[in-house]
Write a protein that holds these residues in place. Structure first.
Motif, PDB file in Angstrom:
ATOM      1  N   GLY A   1       1.126  -0.880   0.250  1.00 43.54           N
ATOM      2  CA  GLY A   1      -0.107   0.025  -0.083  1.00 43.54           C
ATOM      3  C   GLY A   1       0.790   0.930   0.512  1.00 43.54           C
TER       4      GLY A   1
ATOM      5  N   SER B   1      -0.950   4.539   4.077  1.00 48.15           N
ATOM      6  CA  SER B   1      -2.282   3.346   3.968  1.00 48.15           C
ATOM      7  C   SER B   1      -2.544   2.242   5.751  1.00 48.15           C
TER       8      SER B   1
ATOM      9  N   SER C   1       3.933   1.235  -5.477  1.00 51.10           N
ATOM     10  CA  SER C   1       2.429   1.214  -5.708  1.00 51.10           C
ATOM     11  C   SER C   1       1.752   0.943  -7.059  1.00 51.10           C
TER      12      SER C   1
ATOM     13  N   GLU D   1      -3.805  -5.702  -0.054  1.00 46.60           N
ATOM     14  CA  GLU D   1      -3.267  -4.485  -0.512  1.00 46.60           C
ATOM     15  C   GLU D   1      -4.792  -3.488   0.091  1.00 46.60           C
TER      16      GLU D   1
ATOM     17  N   ARG E   1      -5.529   0.175   0.223  1.00 42.61           N
ATOM     18  CA  ARG E   1      -5.779   1.502  -1.548  1.00 42.61           C
ATOM     19  C   ARG E   1      -6.450   2.006  -0.464  1.00 42.61           C
TER      20      ARG E   1
END
Length: 295
Positions: free
Chosen positions: A91, A95, A231, A246, A248
């Motif tokens: 991430g 994040s 990313s 992940e 996001r």
């Protein structure tokens, strides 16, 4: 307390009747909104969660699960992480990658397991300061500071500070530091080595690193958490690990919402839907019965 009870409004300090309206849930999940009540861990009894897989003749074949310490994420994972495998948490900045990995380690420590956190960027004192703000007690987490400002004696004996540390040297340093086995180890961030070597060498180095932890455990199998700040949608590390989680940020109706997705999980079913999550003053909370489009 199960997740549907949390959604019904049961907090740590008492209970209230009725299911919250969708607008209330939206206000809780939206980035920057007030912090909702703390939700207890799904594995508060400190036990691992077994998942039954293909049965043998005796019908007793099991894969052992370990809780992440985050109830909603355990739901998405169908019971938690499979013990002894390698996982990637990826991430962007802010994040919650470090928070998520630390919650996994703390849950392991709660079960009586030996856990270690290797920091390659953030100094140990700063890390402890940030985690204490969330109420995290790191007294049972072995923090190995190999950050650029570290003066760890083993690290200093094998590198020149101005040149930094490459992946092969890092593996050698860990081999000397980890004199006892660990059950769970997190490395944050593994991707800092990528710019220091060709892709083929980096790929081979990651695989050797994962094997190192397992070889030094006296036949015990370590759960390895690699943390990536990349990313990119798909990276080299995605192919080398057993599971990918992940973190996001997505735009929904003009608002920015944090979203978590399980991209890959070998040997297990999992929730493939992008789900909302929040970073609260007690860590990460995941909402496994909401899709991002619903908030």
């Amino acid at each position: 307390m199960m997740f549907n009870e949390l959604r019904s409004g049961c907090g740590m300090g008492g209970e209230r009747e009725g299911k919250p309206e969708r607008a209330e849930l939206r206000s809780q999940i939206d980035v920057g909104s007030p912090v909702p009540p703390e939700s207890p861990s799904m594995s508060g009894d400190g036990k691992t969660l077994p998942l039954k897989v293909a049965e043998g003749q005796n019908g007793d074949s099991l894969l052992e699960r370990i809780s992440t310490g985050i109830e909603g994420l355990d739901v998405m994972l169908k019971g938690g992480l499979i013990k002894g495998r390698a996982y990637l948490i990826k991430g962007g900045p802010g994040s919650g990658k470090t928070i998520l990995s630390m919650q996994i380690l703390l849950e392991g420590a709660k079960r009586g397991e030996k856990v270690a956190y290797v920091t390659l960027m953030e100094p140990e004192d700063k890390l402890r300061e940030n985690m204490s703000a969330l109420g995290f007690d790191l007294s049972k987490v072995n923090i190995i500071d190999l950050s650029p400002t570290s003066d760890h004696p083993i690290l200093m004996s094998v590198i020149e500070p101005e040149k930094g540390i490459d992946l092969n040297t890092f593996r050698s340093v860990l081999e000397n530091i980890l004199v006892e086995h660990v059950d769970i180890i997190a490395i944050d961030p593994i991707t800092m080595f990528k710019a220091m070597m060709p892709e083929t060498q980096y790929r081979a180095g990651i695989l050797r690193l994962i094997r190192l932890f397992r070889r030094k455990l006296n036949s015990k199998s370590a759960t390895v958490i690699l943390i990536s700040s990349s990313s990119e949608l798909v990276d080299i590390e995605d192919y080398l690990v057993d599971g990918v989680i992940e973190l996001r940020t997505v735009e929904v109706g003009g608002r920015i919402v944090r979203a978590i997705k399980i991209v890959k999980m070998r040997g297990s079913d999992f929730d493939e839907v992008l789900r909302p999550y929040r970073i609260t003053d007690r860590g990460i909370e995941v909402y496994p019965d909401l899709s991002v489009s619903e908030v």
